[in-house]
Design a protein around this motif. Sequence first.
Motif, mmCIF file in Angstrom:
data_model
loop_
_atom_site.group_PDB
_atom_site.id
_atom_site.type_symbol
_atom_site.label_atom_id
_atom_site.label_comp_id
_atom_site.label_asym_id
_atom_site.label_seq_id
_atom_site.Cartn_x
_atom_site.Cartn_y
_atom_site.Cartn_z
ATOM 1 N N TYR A 51 -0.818 7.443 -5.606
ATOM 2 C CA TYR A 51 -1.537 6.608 -4.639
ATOM 3 C C TYR A 51 -1.109 7.000 -3.233
ATOM 4 N N CYS A 73 -1.708 6.006 0.883
ATOM 5 C CA CYS A 73 -2.308 5.071 1.840
ATOM 6 C C CYS A 73 -3.235 5.857 2.759
ATOM 7 N N ASN A 98 -6.949 5.088 -0.360
ATOM 8 C CA ASN A 98 -7.776 3.933 0.021
ATOM 9 C C ASN A 98 -8.285 4.077 1.452
ATOM 10 N N CYS A 124 -3.567 -2.745 -0.506
ATOM 11 C CA CYS A 124 -3.134 -1.550 -1.232
ATOM 12 C C CYS A 124 -2.635 -1.908 -2.631
ATOM 13 N N HIS A 156 5.043 -2.094 5.165
ATOM 14 C CA HIS A 156 3.888 -1.984 4.261
ATOM 15 C C HIS A 156 4.292 -1.699 2.808
ATOM 16 N N GLU A 160 4.195 -3.992 -0.550
ATOM 17 C CA GLU A 160 3.412 -3.594 -1.731
ATOM 18 C C GLU A 160 4.235 -3.751 -3.003
HETATM 19 ZN ZN ZN Z 1 -1.209 1.255 1.930
#
Ligand code: ZN
Length: 467
Positions: free
Chosen positions: A29, A31, A69, A217, A242, A246
Motif C-alpha cells: 500500500y 499513500c 490511494n 487510508c 499519518h 493508520e
Molecule cells: Zn495514507
Amino acid sequence: MEVRLFNSLTRSIEPFRPLDPKGEAVKMYTCGPTVYNYAHIGNFRAYIFEDLLQRHLEARRFKVERVMNLTDVDDKTIRGCRVMGVRLAEFTQRYKDAFFEDLAQLRIKRAAHFPAATEPRYIQRMIEMITFLESKDFAYKAEDGSVYFRISSFADYGRLAHLNLEELRPSGRINTDEYEKESIGDFALWKVWNEEDGDVWWESPWGRGRPGWHIECSAMATAILGPELDIHCGGVDNLFPHHEAEIAQSECFTSKQFVKYWLHCAHLLVDSQKMSKSAGNFYTLRDLIERGYTGREIRYALISVHYRLPLNFTLAGLDAARAALSRIDAWVRRLHERAQAASAGGVPSFPESESFLKALDDDLNISGALACLFDWIRDTNRMMDLGELSEAQAAKCLADFGVINSILACEAAQIDVPKEITQLLEERQNARAARDWALSDTLRDRILSMGWMLKDTKQGQQVTRNS
Ligand code: ZN
Ligand code: AMP
C-alpha cells in the motif's frame, strides 16, 4: 541473496519475507497524492522510490499487488474547492487527471488499484470502522460533535514513530489532519460538519460530517488488501501522525498486525529545506518539462540517490542525469549496431545484470547498482573499441540490459522526442523512400540544428539529444 529492506518499525534492515505461505504474493500500500494541486517532484520522489521497489521485487519474481490511494477529501481539498468556488469532485478531477499524465511521463508503473476516498463504498467502510471503534471504546464522540480516536486505548501507539508517550504527555484533541509530534493527542476520525465544509458532507451515525484523513487510508487499504499487508510506504513526513494513526485504527479494528514492513523515503530538498507546497519552494513536473527536461531525465535524477538519503534538488542534478542517460543511449546504440541480427543464445552470461540486482537486494542500493552498470558500459565499450566483443555477446549484453531496464525504465524511447522532431523524422523517412536525398539532407540539417543527433541504422532513423 535475498531481498533485505530497512523497516522503520524496527529501525533495522531485515530479510524480506512476505506473509504469503508460498512466499510469492506481496501486498503493498502506498499513500497517494492529495489532489488539491499538481503534485510536485518531491511527491514524485516518493512514488519513484515505490516504483523502484515494486519493479525490483518483480524482477525477483514476487507478485506485487499495489494500491495507491487518491486523497480527494481532506482539509486541503475542501479549502481549495471553496477558494475556486467549484464542487469538490470537479476541483479534484483536474488534479487526478494531471497526476495520471505525470505518472506516465515518469514511467511509473500504474498500481493495480487507485481507490479514491470519496467513493461511496470507502466512505461506507470508514463509517463501519468508526462505528466499531466507538462500540469498543477505542473512539468516542466529543462535545464538539466529532469522533476521536482515544490513543490511550491502544498500547502500541507511538511504536512506529518511536515516541515516548510519558515524556510527551498527550493532552487534548486534534481536529486537523496534520500536526507535529509535540502536539500529540486524540485525533479526529469523523469531523462534524461546519460552515467551512460547504456542501462537502456525508450522513453518518454522528450526523453530517466527513472522514479524517487517517481513517481514509486504513479503510481503503484493508478493504482492498485485507487486514494484513506486507509493505506500506510513503515519504518520511507521513510516518507521524499519518502512519501511526493508520496502525492504531486498523489494528483496533482487525486485531491483526496491520503491516509487516514500513518503508519511508527521505525528502527531496531545496536549499536544505523540504520541497513542499507550503514553503513555496517546489517544482512541478510541468515546470521542468517547460524548461526542456524530459520525464525520463527527471525520473533518472530522482531514482539515482538512495531512497533513505535526502536528495538536494538542482538543475545541475538534472543535467547530470541527462549526461548519464546519453552515455547509456550511446552504448545501447553501439551494441545494437554490433549485435546486428545475432541472437544471444549459447553465449556465456555477463554477470552484470545479476550484480545490478544483487546491489538492489541490499535495501535498494541504487548507487551500487548504477556503479555496476557504468563499469559494465566502460568495459564493454573498451571491448568494442578493440573489436573484441562478438555479435552474439553484444546481443547478450542487450538482453541483460533489458533486465536492468525493466527496473530503471531509463531506455530512450520515442516518447521523449518532441513532436516537431518526430514530424521531421517522418518527412525525412518519406523523402528517403522517394529517393529524394537532397530533401533528406535538408531535413537532417534541420534536426541537427534543433539540438538532436541523427543516425540511420538497420532499425531505421535513431535520434538522441545532442548534449
Ligand atoms: Zn495514507
Ligand atoms: P501529499 O500529497 O502531501 O499527501 O504527499 C504525497 C506523498 O509525497 C507522501 O508520501 C509524502 O510523504 C511525499 N512527499 C511530500 N513531500 C515530499 C518531499 N519533499 N520529498 C519526498 N517525498 C515527499
